[in-house]
Write a protein that holds these residues in place. Structure first.
Motif, PDB file in Angstrom:
ATOM      1  N   UNK A 103       0.845  -1.182   0.000  1.00  0.00           N
ATOM      2  CA  UNK A 103       0.000   0.000   0.000  1.00  0.00           C
ATOM      3  C   UNK A 103       0.882   1.234   0.000  1.00  0.00           C
ATOM      4  N   UNK A 104       0.572   2.176  -0.844  1.00  0.00           N
ATOM      5  CA  UNK A 104       1.315   3.429  -0.825  1.00  0.00           C
ATOM      6  C   UNK A 104       0.883   4.245   0.381  1.00  0.00           C
ATOM      7  N   UNK A 105       1.850   4.809   1.068  1.00  0.00           N
ATOM      8  CA  UNK A 105       1.512   5.708   2.166  1.00  0.00           C
ATOM      9  C   UNK A 105       1.604   7.122   1.616  1.00  0.00           C
ATOM     10  N   UNK A 106       0.462   7.826   1.596  1.00  0.00           N
ATOM     11  CA  UNK A 106       0.484   9.155   1.001  1.00  0.00           C
ATOM     12  C   UNK A 106       0.993  10.188   1.990  1.00  0.00           C
ATOM     13  N   UNK A 107       1.628  11.218   1.429  1.00  0.00           N
ATOM     14  CA  UNK A 107       2.276  12.232   2.258  1.00  0.00           C
ATOM     15  C   UNK A 107       1.319  12.802   3.304  1.00  0.00           C
ATOM     16  N   UNK A 123       0.671  11.035   6.570  1.00  0.00           N
ATOM     17  CA  UNK A 123       1.760  10.787   7.491  1.00  0.00           C
ATOM     18  C   UNK A 123       1.799  11.848   8.575  1.00  0.00           C
ATOM     19  N   UNK A 156       4.166  12.832  11.322  1.00  0.00           N
ATOM     20  CA  UNK A 156       5.500  12.516  11.805  1.00  0.00           C
ATOM     21  C   UNK A 156       5.540  12.401  13.321  1.00  0.00           C
ATOM     22  N   UNK A 157       6.303  11.431  13.774  1.00  0.00           N
ATOM     23  CA  UNK A 157       6.520  11.316  15.209  1.00  0.00           C
ATOM     24  C   UNK A 157       5.389  10.645  15.954  1.00  0.00           C
ATOM     25  N   UNK A 172       2.595   5.670  10.234  1.00  0.00           N
ATOM     26  CA  UNK A 172       3.100   5.923   8.899  1.00  0.00           C
ATOM     27  C   UNK A 172       2.298   5.205   7.838  1.00  0.00           C
ATOM     28  N   UNK A 173       1.378   4.383   8.253  1.00  0.00           N
ATOM     29  CA  UNK A 173       0.658   3.602   7.248  1.00  0.00           C
ATOM     30  C   UNK A 173      -0.498   4.398   6.666  1.00  0.00           C
ATOM     31  N   UNK A 174      -0.594   4.288   5.381  1.00  0.00           N
ATOM     32  CA  UNK A 174      -1.712   4.919   4.689  1.00  0.00           C
ATOM     33  C   UNK A 174      -2.877   3.958   4.738  1.00  0.00           C
ATOM     34  N   UNK A 176       3.018   7.032  -7.870  1.00  0.00           N
ATOM     35  CA  UNK A 176       2.295   7.924  -6.963  1.00  0.00           C
ATOM     36  C   UNK A 176       1.506   8.944  -7.751  1.00  0.00           C
ATOM     37  N   UNK A 227      11.081   4.897  17.723  1.00  0.00           N
ATOM     38  CA  UNK A 227      10.404   6.148  17.401  1.00  0.00           C
ATOM     39  C   UNK A 227      11.364   7.151  16.749  1.00  0.00           C
ATOM     40  N   UNK A 257      11.430   8.461  12.815  1.00  0.00           N
ATOM     41  CA  UNK A 257      11.332   9.885  12.526  1.00  0.00           C
ATOM     42  C   UNK A 257      12.448  10.291  11.556  1.00  0.00           C
ATOM     43  N   UNK A 296      11.953   8.654   8.106  1.00  0.00           N
ATOM     44  CA  UNK A 296      10.900   9.307   7.335  1.00  0.00           C
ATOM     45  C   UNK A 296      11.381  10.639   6.780  1.00  0.00           C
ATOM     46  N   UNK A 324       8.948   8.532   0.556  1.00  0.00           N
ATOM     47  CA  UNK A 324       8.113   8.362   1.746  1.00  0.00           C
ATOM     48  C   UNK A 324       6.847   7.539   1.495  1.00  0.00           C
ATOM     49  N   UNK A 325       6.205   7.676   0.317  1.00  0.00           N
ATOM     50  CA  UNK A 325       4.980   6.885   0.129  1.00  0.00           C
ATOM     51  C   UNK A 325       5.237   5.384   0.032  1.00  0.00           C
ATOM     52  N   UNK A 326       6.486   4.994  -0.127  1.00  0.00           N
ATOM     53  CA  UNK A 326       6.773   3.588  -0.413  1.00  0.00           C
ATOM     54  C   UNK A 326       7.264   2.799   0.796  1.00  0.00           C
ATOM     55  N   UNK A 327       7.069   3.338   1.986  1.00  0.00           N
ATOM     56  CA  UNK A 327       7.676   2.702   3.162  1.00  0.00           C
ATOM     57  C   UNK A 327       7.282   1.243   3.350  1.00  0.00           C
ATOM     58  N   UNK A 328       6.132   0.851   2.842  1.00  0.00           N
ATOM     59  CA  UNK A 328       5.695  -0.532   3.056  1.00  0.00           C
ATOM     60  C   UNK A 328       6.178  -1.486   1.979  1.00  0.00           C
TER      61      UNK A 328
END
Ligand SMILES: Nc1ncnc2c1ncn2[C@@H]1O[C@H](COP(=O)(O)OP(=O)(O)OP(=O)(O)O)[C@@H](O)[C@H]1O
Ligand SMILES: [Mg+2]
Lengths: 288, 247
Positions: A242-246, A249, A251-252, A256-258, A269, B116, B120, B123, B132-136
């Motif tokens: 699955x693409x995680x869209x900006x 997200x 942060x922190x 991070x999962x879309x 994308x 954590x 951070x 990312x 960043x969209x491709x982390x999985x």
């Protein structure tokens, strides 16, 4: 004693009924020995295989180098001896030899675990060694380049990949062990073949009893091989990601999962975003 | 001058069996330098880079990191490599890990950062390289250019003092070369110290602060991009560059 019925099928049913308990016990022992010993054997094989692939550099640490050489020699001897002799002979040798030479009286079951485990270990050692050597050296270099030591490289990069690659071999060993526990009859373990033999005894129904054994062995191995396939599939993870869209997200926050629609690997994308825009235009983009 | 050099290579030599690949190589890298190493195939560029990262053991001479000799007795190569990152021609991403896991492995396992903090950091750099969209995703699900960008993010997540690149675009299709080079341009602009082995002459000319031309295991000529590309002193440098511009 009840009388034996006529005909193949009635005879089989009769034997099954009469000896159901010993057949069940036989299956139980066969599976117990096969599963436990395959597991212990894999652990042994993993340990031996890992030690055999530790790189040594004589110039860097001479003492470590020579100690490793001696250990590797011993492990090599172990592998060669146990691969090179029949398990049935080893079983008799160990089971009758241990009390005779060392005065150790192993129970039948511990002896069975021991024999099958060290046998599996000997085969797995070579499989593991091959599995480790087959991983692209680039993986090791990639790990070294971010500062990992040999141990970290092995545990987090090389072994997970090697293990995945040798899964078919582990399955092979389990199936071989299910079948080969039959040689333990020689030391009197009441596994499936032992049970079959006792079922032939009273009525001389060799053909029928061994037919039953054949079917049982096949069912056991077939089920195991299917289960292993499923495990392999699980290890491979999902085909697509699955693409995680900006914008999804934060942060922190560890999120991070879309959570939108998973899309296919080969989509870009940009295409995905264009698709989203089109959807919004069409008036059904608000489901997120 | 050599006091504030991050890396200084002195009289470095390397032989494989009877094959002398590097002969008496000397050069220095200062903070903020973008050093491009160019030269014909087989001239020893990769070997030089691999010696700097201790992936190969030098046969002679020495390499200093902040004035301290590397590879000596009691020297910790792992701690050193954690500070000197490297990107490979073949990416060498960990095939068993997702993009994000690739980038947090170093910070967590080597630098003992919390998950954590590592995430951070990862990312942050994945965003910088546009991944960043491709982390999985797993490496096998990415294109070459994407893999190399993840590899750069993985190296950056270690926050290295120097980043080495060994022909980062040679295994890529022409369309993908651009995306990787533009990431590297950004890094150069931000002042990251880099040593780049490359056949991309335009990149070497436009981005580097220092160009090293290698031939047959020695540094044949070095200088600013202008000196090397506009006014090469050595005949061999000129010939090499002509072959490239005439292609
Ligand atoms: N492990 C090795 N064992 C023996 N010879 C090697 C080894 N690695 C490199 N060489 C030799 O060293 C020489 C220089 O190789 P190197 O890879 O450093 O060249 P390069 O300048 O990076 O070339 P390219 O542009 O093709 O990558 C070559 O002749 C190669 O055959
Ligand atoms: Mg090279």
């Amino acid at each position: 004693m009840t009388t034996l019925p006529e005909g193949f099928i009635p005879k089989i049913l009769f034997i099954l009924e009469t000896y159901s308990q010993s057949f069940m016990q036989g299956i139980g022992y066969t599976m117990l020995i096969a599963l436990v010993s395959t597991f212990i054997g894999c652990v042994i094989g993993l340990a031996v295989g890992i030690v055999q692939t530790i790189p040594t550099d004589k110039t860097e640490n001479a003492a470590k180098h020579y100690i490793l050489m001696v250990i590797k020699f011993i492990l090599n001897a172990y592998v060669e001896i146990f691969r090179g002799t029949p398990m049935m002979i080893q079983a008799a040798f160990i089971y009758y030899g241990l009390p005779y030479v060392f005065g150790i009286n192993l129970g039948m079951l511990p002896a069975a675990f021991l024999i099958v485990s060290i046998n599996t270990g000997a085969y797995m050692a070579e499989t593991v060694r091959g599995g480790i050597l087959s991983i692209d050296p680039g993986q090791t270099e990639g790990a070294m380049a971010i500062g990992m030591n040999h141990f970290q490289t092995m545990t987090s990069v090389i072994l997970p990949q090697a293990l995945r690659n040798i899964m078919p071999q582990i399955g092979n060993n389990l199936i071989i062990n299910i079948k080969d526990t039959c040689v333990l009859t020689i030391i009197g373990v009441t596994e499936l073949t032992y049970a079959t033999r006792s079922a032939t005894g009273a009525y001389y129904t060799f053909f029928e009893a061994y037919t039953i054994a054949m079917v049982f062995y096949f069912i056991l191995t077939f089920i195991c091989s299917r289960i292993l396939r499923v495990i392999e599939k699980k290890m491979d993870g999902p085909e697509n990601f699955a693409l995680a869209m900006d914008d999804a997200i934060v942060l922190g926050e560890g999120t991070y999962k879309y959570h939108g629609n998973p899309i296919e690997t080969n989509h870009d994308v940009r295409e995905f975003k264009r698709g989203e825009a089109l959807k919004k235009q069409a008036g059904n983009g608000g489901e997120r | 001058m050599s006091e504030n050099a991050i890396i200084s290579v002195k009289h470095l030599s390397k032989t494989f069996g009877s094959n002398q690949v590097l002969k008496d190589v000397d050069f220095e890298v200062h903070e903020g330098d973008v050093t491009c190493i160019i030269g014909a195939s087989g001239s020893g560029k990769s070997t030089l880079l691999r010696c700097i990262n201790l992936l190969e053991k030098p046969s002679g001479g020495e390499i200093q990191f902040h004035g301290q000799q590397i590879g000596g007795h009691g020297f910790d190569p792992c701690a050193y490599r954690a500070k000197v990152g490297m990107c490979f021609q073949s990416f060498n991403l960990f095939n068993n890990m997702s993009v994000l896991a690739n980038c947090i492995a170093g910070p967590m396992k080597v630098q003992k950062k919390s998950r954590e903090e590592a995430e951070k950091l990862a990312m942050n750099y994945l965003e910088k390289v546009g991944m960043a969209p491709y982390i999985n995703a797993k490496p096998r699900q990415l294109s070459g250019g994407q893999k190399q960008r993840v590899a750069i993010a993985r190296a950056l997540a270690m926050q290295p003092e120097v980043l080495l690149f060994d022909e980062p675009t040679s295994a890529l299709d022409p369309q993908m070369v651009g995306e990787v080079l533009s990431v590297m341009r950004t890094l150069a602009k931000e002042g990251l110290t880099m040593i780049v082995v490359t056949h991309e002459m335009a990149f070497a000319r436009d981005v580097s602060t220092h160009v090293v031309y290698m031939a047959d295991g020695v540094i044949c000529e070095e200088g600013t991009p202008e000196e090397i590309f506009e006014h090469p002193k050595e005949e061999r440098t000129r010939e090499f560059l002509e072959r490239f511009t005439n292609r």
